[in-house]
Scaffold this motif. Sequence first.
Motif, PDB file in Angstrom:
ATOM      1  N   LYS A 112      13.596  -0.383   3.889  1.00  0.00           N
ATOM      2  CA  LYS A 112      11.909  -1.040   2.463  1.00  0.00           C
ATOM      3  C   LYS A 112      11.286  -1.891   3.302  1.00  0.00           C
ATOM      4  O   LYS A 112      11.390  -2.445   3.816  1.00  0.00           O
ATOM      5  CB  LYS A 112      13.159  -2.241   1.569  1.00  0.00           C
ATOM      6  N   THR A 113      10.217  -2.112   2.207  1.00  0.00           N
ATOM      7  CA  THR A 113       9.163  -2.366   2.506  1.00  0.00           C
ATOM      8  C   THR A 113       8.688  -3.874   2.170  1.00  0.00           C
ATOM      9  O   THR A 113       8.787  -4.388   0.532  1.00  0.00           O
ATOM     10  CB  THR A 113       7.771  -2.409   1.672  1.00  0.00           C
ATOM     11  N   ILE A 114       8.198  -5.096   2.795  1.00  0.00           N
ATOM     12  CA  ILE A 114       8.267  -6.450   3.198  1.00  0.00           C
ATOM     13  C   ILE A 114       6.675  -6.835   3.023  1.00  0.00           C
ATOM     14  O   ILE A 114       6.121  -6.908   3.903  1.00  0.00           O
ATOM     15  CB  ILE A 114       9.249  -7.149   3.966  1.00  0.00           C
ATOM     16  N   PHE A 115       6.408  -6.762   1.880  1.00  0.00           N
ATOM     17  CA  PHE A 115       5.053  -7.310   1.465  1.00  0.00           C
ATOM     18  C   PHE A 115       4.740  -8.804   1.596  1.00  0.00           C
ATOM     19  O   PHE A 115       5.464 -10.036   1.270  1.00  0.00           O
ATOM     20  CB  PHE A 115       4.175  -6.990  -0.086  1.00  0.00           C
ATOM     21  N   GLY A 116       3.273  -9.473   1.622  1.00  0.00           N
ATOM     22  CA  GLY A 116       2.681 -10.604   1.420  1.00  0.00           C
ATOM     23  C   GLY A 116       2.257 -10.602   1.141  1.00  0.00           C
ATOM     24  O   GLY A 116       1.831 -10.272  -0.139  1.00  0.00           O
ATOM     25  N   ALA A 117       1.656 -12.427   0.584  1.00  0.00           N
ATOM     26  CA  ALA A 117       1.078 -12.828  -0.348  1.00  0.00           C
ATOM     27  C   ALA A 117      -0.270 -12.215  -0.737  1.00  0.00           C
ATOM     28  O   ALA A 117      -0.773 -12.348  -1.744  1.00  0.00           O
ATOM     29  CB  ALA A 117       1.321 -14.310  -0.581  1.00  0.00           C
ATOM     30  N   GLY A 118      -0.521 -11.379   0.148  1.00  0.00           N
ATOM     31  CA  GLY A 118      -2.177 -11.097   0.039  1.00  0.00           C
ATOM     32  C   GLY A 118      -3.217 -11.726   0.517  1.00  0.00           C
ATOM     33  O   GLY A 118      -3.601 -12.850   0.720  1.00  0.00           O
ATOM     34  N   THR A 119      -4.601 -11.318   0.615  1.00  0.00           N
ATOM     35  CA  THR A 119      -5.858 -11.910   0.651  1.00  0.00           C
ATOM     36  C   THR A 119      -7.206 -10.916  -0.238  1.00  0.00           C
ATOM     37  O   THR A 119      -6.769  -9.984  -0.762  1.00  0.00           O
ATOM     38  CB  THR A 119      -6.591 -11.393   1.982  1.00  0.00           C
ATOM     39  N   ARG A 120      -7.090 -12.209  -1.913  1.00  0.00           N
ATOM     40  CA  ARG A 120      -8.008 -11.727  -2.239  1.00  0.00           C
ATOM     41  C   ARG A 120      -9.488 -11.373  -2.042  1.00  0.00           C
ATOM     42  O   ARG A 120     -10.345 -12.985  -1.642  1.00  0.00           O
ATOM     43  CB  ARG A 120      -8.219 -12.602  -4.061  1.00  0.00           C
ATOM     44  N   LEU A 121     -10.108 -10.428  -1.802  1.00  0.00           N
ATOM     45  CA  LEU A 121     -11.535 -10.339  -1.356  1.00  0.00           C
ATOM     46  C   LEU A 121     -12.022 -10.000  -2.566  1.00  0.00           C
ATOM     47  O   LEU A 121     -11.934  -9.509  -3.641  1.00  0.00           O
ATOM     48  CB  LEU A 121     -11.393  -9.186  -0.409  1.00  0.00           C
ATOM     49  N   PHE A 122     -13.455 -10.564  -2.270  1.00  0.00           N
ATOM     50  CA  PHE A 122     -14.197 -10.947  -3.335  1.00  0.00           C
ATOM     51  C   PHE A 122     -15.849 -10.306  -2.586  1.00  0.00           C
ATOM     52  O   PHE A 122     -16.442 -11.545  -2.173  1.00  0.00           O
ATOM     53  CB  PHE A 122     -14.474 -11.975  -4.583  1.00  0.00           C
ATOM     54  N   VAL A 123     -16.345  -9.104  -2.899  1.00  0.00           N
ATOM     55  CA  VAL A 123     -17.798  -9.249  -2.536  1.00  0.00           C
ATOM     56  C   VAL A 123     -18.736  -8.983  -3.276  1.00  0.00           C
ATOM     57  O   VAL A 123     -18.400  -8.116  -4.426  1.00  0.00           O
ATOM     58  CB  VAL A 123     -18.261  -7.384  -2.149  1.00  0.00           C
ATOM     59  N   LYS A 124     -19.504  -9.779  -2.530  1.00  0.00           N
ATOM     60  CA  LYS A 124     -20.976 -10.290  -3.829  1.00  0.00           C
ATOM     61  C   LYS A 124     -21.657  -9.075  -3.647  1.00  0.00           C
ATOM     62  O   LYS A 124     -22.629  -8.810  -2.011  1.00  0.00           O
ATOM     63  CB  LYS A 124     -21.077 -11.057  -3.967  1.00  0.00           C
ATOM     64  N   ALA A 125     -22.278  -8.219  -4.893  1.00  0.00           N
ATOM     65  CA  ALA A 125     -23.589  -7.674  -4.679  1.00  0.00           C
ATOM     66  C   ALA A 125     -24.674  -8.012  -4.401  1.00  0.00           C
ATOM     67  O   ALA A 125     -25.073  -8.718  -5.046  1.00  0.00           O
ATOM     68  CB  ALA A 125     -23.540  -6.466  -5.835  1.00  0.00           C
ATOM     69  N   GLN A 133      14.981  10.500   5.597  1.00  0.00           N
ATOM     70  CA  GLN A 133      15.900  10.383   6.025  1.00  0.00           C
ATOM     71  C   GLN A 133      15.135   9.554   7.551  1.00  0.00           C
ATOM     72  O   GLN A 133      13.700  10.738   7.827  1.00  0.00           O
ATOM     73  CB  GLN A 133      16.719  11.742   6.597  1.00  0.00           C
ATOM     74  N   GLY A 134      15.524   8.874   7.844  1.00  0.00           N
ATOM     75  CA  GLY A 134      14.796   8.107   9.926  1.00  0.00           C
ATOM     76  C   GLY A 134      13.243   7.478   8.838  1.00  0.00           C
ATOM     77  O   GLY A 134      13.329   7.215  10.284  1.00  0.00           O
ATOM     78  N   SER A 135      12.742   7.548   8.428  1.00  0.00           N
ATOM     79  CA  SER A 135      11.465   7.068   8.690  1.00  0.00           C
ATOM     80  C   SER A 135      11.174   6.392   7.592  1.00  0.00           C
ATOM     81  O   SER A 135      12.187   5.535   6.704  1.00  0.00           O
ATOM     82  CB  SER A 135      10.413   8.118   6.854  1.00  0.00           C
ATOM     83  N   THR A 136      10.262   5.375   8.370  1.00  0.00           N
ATOM     84  CA  THR A 136      10.296   3.838   7.919  1.00  0.00           C
ATOM     85  C   THR A 136       8.809   3.711   6.567  1.00  0.00           C
ATOM     86  O   THR A 136       8.317   2.531   6.682  1.00  0.00           O
ATOM     87  CB  THR A 136       9.585   2.690   8.788  1.00  0.00           C
ATOM     88  N   GLU A 137       8.422   5.193   7.194  1.00  0.00           N
ATOM     89  CA  GLU A 137       7.538   4.501   5.584  1.00  0.00           C
ATOM     90  C   GLU A 137       7.393   5.343   4.435  1.00  0.00           C
ATOM     91  O   GLU A 137       7.946   5.954   4.255  1.00  0.00           O
ATOM     92  CB  GLU A 137       5.845   6.011   5.925  1.00  0.00           C
ATOM     93  N   ALA A 138       7.057   4.413   3.201  1.00  0.00           N
ATOM     94  CA  ALA A 138       7.214   4.475   1.507  1.00  0.00           C
ATOM     95  C   ALA A 138       6.209   4.755   0.917  1.00  0.00           C
ATOM     96  O   ALA A 138       5.189   4.214   1.143  1.00  0.00           O
ATOM     97  CB  ALA A 138       8.373   3.080   0.927  1.00  0.00           C
ATOM     98  N   PHE A 139       6.186   6.026   0.249  1.00  0.00           N
ATOM     99  CA  PHE A 139       5.317   6.036  -0.086  1.00  0.00           C
ATOM    100  C   PHE A 139       5.766   5.692  -2.013  1.00  0.00           C
ATOM    101  O   PHE A 139       7.195   5.876  -2.732  1.00  0.00           O
ATOM    102  CB  PHE A 139       5.657   8.167  -0.885  1.00  0.00           C
ATOM    103  N   PHE A 140       4.870   4.875  -2.410  1.00  0.00           N
ATOM    104  CA  PHE A 140       4.975   4.108  -4.025  1.00  0.00           C
ATOM    105  C   PHE A 140       4.339   5.105  -5.009  1.00  0.00           C
ATOM    106  O   PHE A 140       3.231   5.449  -4.787  1.00  0.00           O
ATOM    107  CB  PHE A 140       4.058   2.913  -3.902  1.00  0.00           C
TER     108      PHE A 140
END
Lengths: 113, 112
Positions: free
Chosen positions: B99-112, A97-104
């Motif tokens: 609700k959580t709104i996600f962006g499209a993301g950055t694909r990171l590749f780290v070469k050893a 309630q009232g939190s903006t942080e969701a746990f997935f």
Amino acid sequence: EPEVTQTPSHQVTQMGQEVILRCVPISNHLYFYWYRQILGQKVEFLVSFYNNEISEKSEIFDDQFSVERPDGSNFTLKIRSTKLEDSAMYFCASSQQGSTEAFFGQGTRLTVV
Amino acid sequence: SQQGEEDPQALSIQEGENATMNCSYKTSINNLQWYRQNSGRGLVHLILIRSNEREKHSGRLRVTLDTSKKSSSLLITASRAADTASYFCATDAWAGGFKTIFGAGTRLFVKA
């Protein structure tokens, strides 16, 4: 540490079949959510649920989808007649309630064949 | 739309180098979060920065937030091959719960 758990981790189903994805939110959380991520794409909001009813749903959440909290612990997403394009990772989340942080949760990979 | 949008879309670096990913969003927020996702796996929450914070650190991660520019950055220092993943920024929006709104993301590749 409390966590959101989802079952199964992977489900394969035939096109046209009904599937139910299950989630156990964190016990003292009151808000519940489902999200979908098609392979290679971003995570998309499907629906939010509070006080035993849907608070908001996206345009993706059409009549084929439904959510339910059948008891005090589970939160389910049902897809009535699966289509190939329903293949995706489905994430459940919960918040206090009232939190903006969701746990997935860790997600259920649904494959429709 | 309030979506966070990351840039670059993809980033390839050598192990040991720093990786910087940027995120922009459109409307006011309560907080901004960064997540990591290994290919085909679940979301790992990295860090949350509140709208009244400007910078936050967690191990090799440094996140900044500029609410006047509606932007955030994620810096991973001394990158490792194991950092190879997609990184998403996410903002919140009220939907009878946040609700959580996600962006499209950055694909990171780290070469050893």
